[in-house]
Design a protein around this motif. Structure first.
Motif, PDB file in Angstrom:
ATOM      1  N   GLY A 267       0.805  -1.232   0.000  1.00 44.31           N
ATOM      2  CA  GLY A 267       0.000   0.000   0.000  1.00 44.31           C
ATOM      3  C   GLY A 267       0.830   1.269   0.000  1.00 44.31           C
ATOM      4  O   GLY A 267       0.308   2.340   0.275  1.00 44.31           O
ATOM      5  N   ILE A 268       2.113   1.156  -0.298  1.00 41.50           N
ATOM      6  CA  ILE A 268       2.960   2.354  -0.351  1.00 41.50           C
ATOM      7  C   ILE A 268       3.361   2.570  -1.811  1.00 41.50           C
ATOM      8  O   ILE A 268       4.016   1.736  -2.419  1.00 41.50           O
ATOM      9  N   SER A 269       2.932   3.728  -2.343  1.00 36.61           N
ATOM     10  CA  SER A 269       3.002   3.898  -3.796  1.00 36.61           C
ATOM     11  C   SER A 269       4.416   3.975  -4.354  1.00 36.61           C
ATOM     12  O   SER A 269       4.625   3.684  -5.525  1.00 36.61           O
ATOM     13  N   HIS A 270       5.396   4.379  -3.559  1.00 38.61           N
ATOM     14  CA  HIS A 270       6.744   4.481  -4.141  1.00 38.61           C
ATOM     15  C   HIS A 270       7.560   3.203  -3.947  1.00 38.61           C
ATOM     16  O   HIS A 270       8.764   3.189  -4.186  1.00 38.61           O
ATOM     17  N   VAL A 271       6.890   2.136  -3.512  1.00 38.49           N
ATOM     18  CA  VAL A 271       7.572   0.842  -3.415  1.00 38.49           C
ATOM     19  C   VAL A 271       7.196   0.005  -4.632  1.00 38.49           C
ATOM     20  O   VAL A 271       6.034  -0.348  -4.826  1.00 38.49           O
ATOM     21  N   LEU A 272       8.182  -0.249  -5.461  1.00 34.58           N
ATOM     22  CA  LEU A 272       7.974  -1.034  -6.678  1.00 34.58           C
ATOM     23  C   LEU A 272       8.247  -2.502  -6.341  1.00 34.58           C
ATOM     24  O   LEU A 272       9.370  -2.868  -6.004  1.00 34.58           O
ATOM     25  N   LYS A 273       7.186  -3.295  -6.404  1.00 37.83           N
ATOM     26  CA  LYS A 273       7.316  -4.707  -5.986  1.00 37.83           C
ATOM     27  C   LYS A 273       7.465  -5.597  -7.221  1.00 37.83           C
ATOM     28  O   LYS A 273       6.590  -5.620  -8.082  1.00 37.83           O
TER      29      LYS A 273
ATOM     30  N   ARG B 125       6.706   8.023 -13.262  1.00 36.22           N
ATOM     31  CA  ARG B 125       6.225   9.017 -12.289  1.00 36.22           C
ATOM     32  C   ARG B 125       5.389   8.383 -11.178  1.00 36.22           C
ATOM     33  O   ARG B 125       5.405   8.826 -10.040  1.00 36.22           O
ATOM     34  N   LYS B 126       4.631   7.351 -11.511  1.00 35.50           N
ATOM     35  CA  LYS B 126       3.710   6.769 -10.522  1.00 35.50           C
ATOM     36  C   LYS B 126       4.449   6.164  -9.317  1.00 35.50           C
ATOM     37  O   LYS B 126       3.875   5.983  -8.264  1.00 35.50           O
ATOM     38  N   PHE B 127       5.743   5.859  -9.487  1.00 37.53           N
ATOM     39  CA  PHE B 127       6.506   5.283  -8.378  1.00 37.53           C
ATOM     40  C   PHE B 127       7.339   6.342  -7.629  1.00 37.53           C
ATOM     41  O   PHE B 127       8.152   6.004  -6.776  1.00 37.53           O
ATOM     42  N   LYS B 128       7.127   7.590  -8.012  1.00 33.06           N
ATOM     43  CA  LYS B 128       7.883   8.668  -7.373  1.00 33.06           C
ATOM     44  C   LYS B 128       7.406   8.849  -5.922  1.00 33.06           C
ATOM     45  O   LYS B 128       6.195   8.861  -5.676  1.00 33.06           O
ATOM     46  N   PRO B 129       8.329   8.981  -4.986  1.00 30.89           N
ATOM     47  CA  PRO B 129       7.883   9.227  -3.606  1.00 30.89           C
ATOM     48  C   PRO B 129       7.145  10.554  -3.503  1.00 30.89           C
ATOM     49  O   PRO B 129       7.461  11.500  -4.211  1.00 30.89           O
ATOM     50  N   MET B 130       6.153  10.610  -2.649  1.00 28.52           N
ATOM     51  CA  MET B 130       5.386  11.836  -2.428  1.00 28.52           C
ATOM     52  C   MET B 130       5.184  11.977  -0.912  1.00 28.52           C
ATOM     53  O   MET B 130       5.472  11.033  -0.172  1.00 28.52           O
TER      54      MET B 130
ATOM     55  N   ASP C 276       3.890  -5.362  -8.640  1.00 33.32           N
ATOM     56  CA  ASP C 276       3.697  -4.390  -9.717  1.00 33.32           C
ATOM     57  C   ASP C 276       4.189  -4.965 -11.034  1.00 33.32           C
ATOM     58  O   ASP C 276       3.735  -4.562 -12.099  1.00 33.32           O
TER      59      ASP C 276
ATOM     60  N   TYR D 165       2.626  11.845   0.900  1.00 31.70           N
ATOM     61  CA  TYR D 165       1.742  10.809   1.445  1.00 31.70           C
ATOM     62  C   TYR D 165       2.454   9.457   1.572  1.00 31.70           C
ATOM     63  O   TYR D 165       2.414   8.815   2.625  1.00 31.70           O
TER      64      TYR D 165
END
Lengths: 144, 274
Positions: B100-106, B185-190, B161, B192
């Motif tokens: 559930g953490i968007s900048h973690v590419l699994k 861009r979708k894996f960029k840390p933000m 992913d 949140y």
């Protein structure tokens, strides 16, 4: 960019704009607050803002549509998404569509000021997010 | 920059790809090497930590209590590394607890079954049926392990992913694909996602601190506030709350602790029959 940062803040909850406008004014930003996404879009069509801060979940037009519209009209504008319903998929979608940052509610005015400072830096106009004028009234701890 | 977690059915191949991807990206690389430090910090045998990542709890191996405790220690250490960002992580089951953490590419790497067969038969050439049975057994064991530990089936592609099959994509292409994907861009840390990671890391620290005393403990963090859930009998409530508040409050990043004591119905029932 010269002078103050021009910011448009859109959230359909009036309390958010009411609380955040003074918080951003403290660091030298000109803030226009909107609760109606349609009126905000009209304003965005008429003026180029440096930063747009928008809620995601709103009636009629959602924040992702606002994001797409802003990026189409002014790719230079930094768009910051705020939401009380943060989820990984939405966060990734927003970033993919060009959002500069994404914050989940509740957040403190300091949190937003830090994001605005990062956006200003990216725009080439650094500001000091710590700047605060002590004589101004105290601000709420957080915005829900 | 994003964090990359790599899981695989082949240890040597995933290591090679993870190290090469980390080097190409200029990221840190973390794997089970950190278990030595985890063992020293908590005074537990390093071999048991390795075993915990391989085997489900059993009466002949690691007990359920220790299994949960050791996983909590491993999570705590792994999350502390992932918090720094720019990391490729492998072999620590992070894909199961950093969700559930968007900048973690699994990423899941699936080895070429032929090569995997050679790997597990140590160079011998067993029959196709034997190798097939061995591979299936290995997959069942891993599936069971991940379900026991995290209630997630790590063989399910939807956990990831990206799934790369080395039967079709060679390791060079796999590394290139991973490097390219981290640039999306979708894996960029933000703000949140970084907060989510920070909250997870703090919850992990608190849980690791409480596990010795309260193995059933569940912890959630939000900023510097933590909510701790555990089961207890009515008469234990006050004491337990005090201990939890003290132990969690000793962690410098924790400013507020809320303790939620749930009724321990099994112990209550057991006592009523005495």
């Amino acid at each position: 960019m010269a002078g103050k940062l021009e910011i448009l803040l859109l959230d359909d909850e009036p309390i958010v704009g009411k609380r955040l406008k003074p918080a951003l004014a403290k660091i030298g930003c000109n803030v226009e607050v909107f609760e109606d996404p349609r009126k905000a879009l009209d304003r965005i069509n008429g003026k180029t803002f440096d930063i747009v801060v928008t809620d995601i979940r709103m009636d009629e037009i959602d924040g992702l549509e606002i994001l797409e519209h802003v990026i189409r009209k002014s790719p230079r504008t930094k768009v910051v998404m705020i939401t009380g319903y943060a989820m990984m998929a939405v966060a990734r979608e927003a970033m993919e569509k060009g959002a500069f940052d994404f914050i989940s509610k509740p957040f403190t005015p300091d949190d937003l000021r830090n994001v605005i400072a990062k956006a200003a830096q990216a725009l080439g106009s650094p500001i000091d997010s710590e700047t605060a004028t002590p004589e101004e009234p105290s601000e709420p701890a957080e915005t829900r | 920059m994003p964090v990359v977690t790599l899981s695989s059915d082949s240890d040597p191949l995933s290591r090679e790809i993870a190290v090469r991807a980390a080097t190409a990206l200029g990221y840190d690389y973390v794997d089970r090497e950190i278990l030595k430090a985890v063992a020293e910090r908590h005074g537990v045998p390093e071999a048991d930590l390795h075993k915990t990542l391989e085997e489900s709890p059993s009466p002949f191996g690691i007990s359920s209590k220790n299994h949960a405790r050791y996983l909590a220690y491993i999570e705590e250490a792994t999350l502390a590394v992932l918090l720094k960002d720019n990391v490729v992580c492998r072999g620590l089951a992070a894909h199961l607890y950093v969700r559930g953490i968007s900048h973690v590419l699994k990423i899941r790497i699936l080895a070429d079954p032929k090569k995997l067969a050679g790997e597990i038969s140590s160079g011998r050439t067993p029959s196709f049926e034997k190798v097939s049975a061995l591979l299936k057994r290995r997959e069942r064991v891993r599936r069971r392990w991940s379900l026991d530990a995290y209630r997630v089936d790590e063989t399910d592609p939807s956990v990831y992913d990206m799934v790369i099959s080395l039967a079709r994509i060679d390791p060079d292409e796999a590394v290139k694909t991973i490097v390219e994907t981290t640039g999306y861009r979708k894996f960029k840390p933000m703000t949140y996602s970084l907060k989510c990671m920070k909250d997870k890391a703090l919850a992990g620290r608190v849980r690791a601190a409480l596990m010795d005393r309260f193995p059933d403990v569940r912890v959630q963090a939000d900023g510097s506030s933590v909510v701790v859930q555990t089961k207890a009998l009515e008469r234990e409530k006050q004491k337990r709350t005090e201990i939890i508040k003290k132990l969690a409050g000793d962690i410098p990043e924790v400013a507020a602790v809320e303790v939620q004591i749930l009724p321990d119905i099994f112990r209550k029932a057991a006592e009523s029959f005495r």
